[in-house]
Design a protein around this motif. Structure first.
Motif, PDB file in Angstrom:
ATOM      1  N   MET A   1       0.773  -1.342   0.041  1.00  0.00           N
ATOM      2  CA  MET A   1      -0.012  -0.048  -0.065  1.00  0.00           C
ATOM      3  C   MET A   1       0.927   1.244   0.021  1.00  0.00           C
ATOM      4  O   MET A   1       0.477   2.409   0.189  1.00  0.00           O
ATOM      5  N   HIS A   2       2.159   1.087  -0.128  1.00  0.00           N
ATOM      6  CA  HIS A   2       3.177   2.232  -0.310  1.00  0.00           C
ATOM      7  C   HIS A   2       3.186   3.048   1.064  1.00  0.00           C
ATOM      8  O   HIS A   2       3.554   4.351   1.070  1.00  0.00           O
ATOM      9  N   LEU A   3       2.743   2.818   2.125  1.00  0.00           N
ATOM     10  CA  LEU A   3       2.685   3.497   3.150  1.00  0.00           C
ATOM     11  C   LEU A   3       3.983   4.093   3.772  1.00  0.00           C
ATOM     12  O   LEU A   3       4.358   4.939   4.416  1.00  0.00           O
ATOM     13  N   ARG A   4       4.897   3.102   3.389  1.00  0.00           N
ATOM     14  CA  ARG A   4       6.403   3.431   3.677  1.00  0.00           C
ATOM     15  C   ARG A   4       7.011   4.636   3.161  1.00  0.00           C
ATOM     16  O   ARG A   4       7.964   5.166   3.666  1.00  0.00           O
ATOM     17  N   PHE A   5       6.227   5.083   1.982  1.00  0.00           N
ATOM     18  CA  PHE A   5       6.676   6.215   1.229  1.00  0.00           C
ATOM     19  C   PHE A   5       5.801   7.455   1.639  1.00  0.00           C
ATOM     20  O   PHE A   5       6.167   8.435   0.879  1.00  0.00           O
ATOM     21  N   ASP A   6       4.768   7.255   2.166  1.00  0.00           N
ATOM     22  CA  ASP A   6       3.836   8.298   2.174  1.00  0.00           C
ATOM     23  C   ASP A   6       4.201   9.144   3.697  1.00  0.00           C
ATOM     24  O   ASP A   6       5.279   8.791   4.331  1.00  0.00           O
ATOM     25  N   SER A   7       3.399  10.037   3.944  1.00  0.00           N
ATOM     26  CA  SER A   7       3.519  11.067   5.129  1.00  0.00           C
ATOM     27  C   SER A   7       3.508  10.229   6.553  1.00  0.00           C
ATOM     28  O   SER A   7       2.807   9.032   6.507  1.00  0.00           O
ATOM     29  N   PRO A   8       4.385  10.620   7.437  1.00  0.00           N
ATOM     30  CA  PRO A   8       4.257   9.785   8.671  1.00  0.00           C
ATOM     31  C   PRO A   8       2.904   9.722   9.352  1.00  0.00           C
ATOM     32  O   PRO A   8       2.608   9.015  10.225  1.00  0.00           O
ATOM     33  N   ILE A   9       1.935  10.734   9.197  1.00  0.00           N
ATOM     34  CA  ILE A   9       0.745  10.812   9.840  1.00  0.00           C
ATOM     35  C   ILE A   9       0.049   9.474   9.440  1.00  0.00           C
ATOM     36  O   ILE A   9      -0.616   9.000  10.488  1.00  0.00           O
ATOM     37  N   PHE A  10       0.152   9.258   8.106  1.00  0.00           N
ATOM     38  CA  PHE A  10      -0.684   7.968   7.407  1.00  0.00           C
ATOM     39  C   PHE A  10       0.146   6.638   8.355  1.00  0.00           C
ATOM     40  O   PHE A  10      -0.807   5.921   8.728  1.00  0.00           O
TER      41      PHE A  10
END
Length: 145
Positions: free
Chosen positions: A65-74
């Protein structure tokens, strides 16, 4: 526009990393199936399954889900959701007698209170509201032109 897309893709891993993560997920699933055939105490069995579920959830969310590359808030929101779901699951297991370990209610309580408490403390201080230095530097610019 194309340069922005290319710079964003430069941070994402290649197919080899996704295959490695898929292999780890398959091994974790195999370990879960193997746990079923072992003669473990019920509470330990459930805790190990929850541990593997948390690991698999994290890997799927962070990589696929590419959360590793998104904003820390996510990442914080997903971690809080995981803690809440795990806590509710443990509470239901204890309440309905499927898991006879009341100490898990204390663990569930801390899994809810700590992440949510830290999140709201950071929000109150203003630390979790901003997501990147660029947004802090130009709060009025929306990027639409």
């Amino acid at each position: 526009m194309q340069a922005e897309a290319e710079s964003e893709l430069a941070h994402h891993p290649g197919p080899r990393e996704y295959v490695k993560v898929a292999i780890v997920l398959a091994v974790a699933t195999g370990a879960e199936v193997g746990l079923f055939y072992m003669n473990l105490p019920h509470a330990l069995f459930v805790l190990l399954l929850l541990f593997f579920a948390a690991i698999k959830f994290s890997l799927v969310v962070l990589w696929f889900m590419h959360l590793r590359f998104d904003s820390p808030i996510f990442r914080r929101l997903f971690a809080t959701g995981l803690a809440l779901a795990l806590s509710v699951y443990l509470i239901v297991l204890v309440i309905f007698g499927a898991l006879k370990a009341p100490w898990l209610l204390i663990v569930a309580f801390f899994l809810i209170v700590l992440p949510v408490g830290v999140f709201f403390l950071r929000l109150r201080r203003g630390g979790a509201v901003t997501t990147s230095p660029a947004e802090m530097a130009a709060p009025g610019s929306s990027g639409h032109g």
